[in-house]
Every structure is written in structure tokens, then in C-alpha cells.
Design a protein around this motif. Sequence first.
Motif, PDB file in Angstrom:
ATOM      1  N   THR A  33      -2.497  15.501  -4.765  1.00 21.14           N
ATOM      2  CA  THR A  33      -3.060  14.161  -4.774  1.00 21.14           C
ATOM      3  C   THR A  33      -2.890  13.497  -3.413  1.00 21.14           C
ATOM      4  OG1 THR A  33      -0.998  13.076  -5.444  1.00 21.14           O
ATOM      5  CG2 THR A  33      -2.412  13.949  -7.207  1.00 21.14           C
TER       6      THR A  33
ATOM      7  N   ARG B 267       8.018   6.847  -7.993  1.00 22.48           N
ATOM      8  CA  ARG B 267       6.957   7.819  -7.687  1.00 22.48           C
ATOM      9  C   ARG B 267       5.990   7.942  -8.865  1.00 22.48           C
ATOM     10  NH1 ARG B 267       7.393  13.161  -4.153  1.00 22.48           N
ATOM     11  NH2 ARG B 267       5.279  13.953  -4.473  1.00 22.48           N
ATOM     12  N   LYS B 268       6.525   7.945 -10.079  1.00 24.07           N
ATOM     13  CA  LYS B 268       5.656   8.008 -11.258  1.00 24.07           C
ATOM     14  C   LYS B 268       4.814   6.745 -11.380  1.00 24.07           C
ATOM     15  CE  LYS B 268       8.593  11.097 -14.004  1.00 24.07           C
ATOM     16  NZ  LYS B 268       9.473  11.220 -15.196  1.00 24.07           N
TER      17      LYS B 268
ATOM     18  N   ASP C 101       0.760  12.832  -2.782  1.00 24.35           N
ATOM     19  CA  ASP C 101       1.494  13.983  -2.246  1.00 24.35           C
ATOM     20  C   ASP C 101       1.256  14.111  -0.744  1.00 24.35           C
ATOM     21  OD1 ASP C 101       2.496  14.750  -4.753  1.00 24.35           O
ATOM     22  OD2 ASP C 101       0.630  15.778  -5.226  1.00 24.35           O
TER      23      ASP C 101
ATOM     24  N   ALA D 106       2.037   7.111  -8.999  1.00 24.67           N
ATOM     25  CA  ALA D 106       1.069   8.096  -9.497  1.00 24.67           C
ATOM     26  C   ALA D 106       0.187   7.465 -10.578  1.00 24.67           C
ATOM     27  CB  ALA D 106       1.808   9.311 -10.055  1.00 24.67           C
TER      28      ALA D 106
ATOM     29  N   GLU E  33      -3.893   6.805 -10.438  1.00 30.20           N
ATOM     30  CA  GLU E  33      -4.808   7.232 -11.492  1.00 30.20           C
ATOM     31  C   GLU E  33      -5.644   6.061 -11.998  1.00 30.20           C
ATOM     32  OE1 GLU E  33      -6.792   9.897 -13.743  1.00 30.20           O
ATOM     33  OE2 GLU E  33      -5.243  10.318 -12.241  1.00 30.20           O
TER      34      GLU E  33
END
Length: 204
Positions: free
Chosen positions: A113, A56-57, A116, A60, A64
Motif C-alpha cells: 500500500t 498503524r492500523k 507501506d 490503514a 481504505e
Amino acid sequence: MSEEMKQKFDKYRKDVHGLMSVATVLDPRYKLHMLQALFGSLYGIEYADVKVDEVRKLMANLLEQYREDVEVVATSEAMDTDVAEVDGVDDVMNIFDQYMSSKPTICASQVRTELDLYLEEQTIKRVPDKDMDIINWWKVAGAKYPTLQKIAHDILPIPVASVASESAFSTSGRLLSSHHSRLVPSMAEALMCMQSWSRADMIG
């Protein structure tokens, strides 16, 4: 040869492992649930939570980076311009179905985001023995997640290649070089046989 192939396999596995996880999450039928189910079955729930959080990170961070790229392009323009065997697939799907049937209800967190929004949206029901055109789904239904759509556009179409394995077996590139590009087929065959025999110590 086997050692060289293993080294190539380890190299590419490390490079693509994260992308394969991201590709799984980008399947609207599975999202993070497939990873949670498989990691939990293989390593236990606690380790699964850690690995899923890493994926998940990673997503993310990708989100970005893509946003930054879009902003840079927009500024510039303003200024100027996942086959496994059938049995294996069935086993994976059974693990996934069992996980989904026992998955506890989780309260939705605050949406911040695209990631999400996408992850909190209900998964599409999987239909056994029926394929889904995931790339087309992202073209149409995925339009509401424009940055994720760009990520899906770049990651999902990546083909699986066997170039690394083929290059370990192939000798044509070493024989038919720029200096020997005019060899007739019979001479190339003779050279390949001579090379093979000499390695096997069959020349007496």
C-alpha cells in the motif's frame, strides 16, 4: 467551572488523540519512529509496540476509507459529474534522536500500500532549530502518495483552538442573548458584576 473544563478536555482529548498520532506519522521526519521513541520512553518497549501498531492500523483504515470515497466520487463523476514550552520540545527531540541512533535495522517487508511505501522510505533528516513546512512537502514530494496526500491535506491544517476553555469563562453569550441584544456597555458590565458578586455572596 473547573469540573466542566475537565469534562470538555477529556472529551476532546479522546477525540483528537488518534488524529494527533496520525499527524505525527505524516511528518516525514518522524513517521512511526517518533511514536515508538516516546511510547517506549514512557511505557516500555512492549507497550509501545502495541500502541504503535494501533496507530498503524488506524492509518490503514483511514487509507481504505479515503480510497472508498475516491472510488465513489469517481463513479459519480463518470455517471454525472502537532506549542509546548521550548524545554519540553527539546526533551522530546532528545528522546527521538536517542531512539533513532539506537534503532535496529529492519528488513523491508513486501510493499502493498501507499502507507507501506511511505513508512519504508527513508525519513528526512531533522535539522535542529529549523522548522519544516510539512504541508508544502505533502503538496510537492507527497504527490507520489495521492491517498495519503488527501489525508494529510485534511488532518495537518487543523488549528489548535481554545474555544472550550474560553466558553467556560465567557458570560457574554448568556447576557447578550437575542432578547438582550441592545444592552449598552455600561448595563452589560453592571449585569456581569452583579452576577459575579451574587455567586461570591458579596451582596449584603
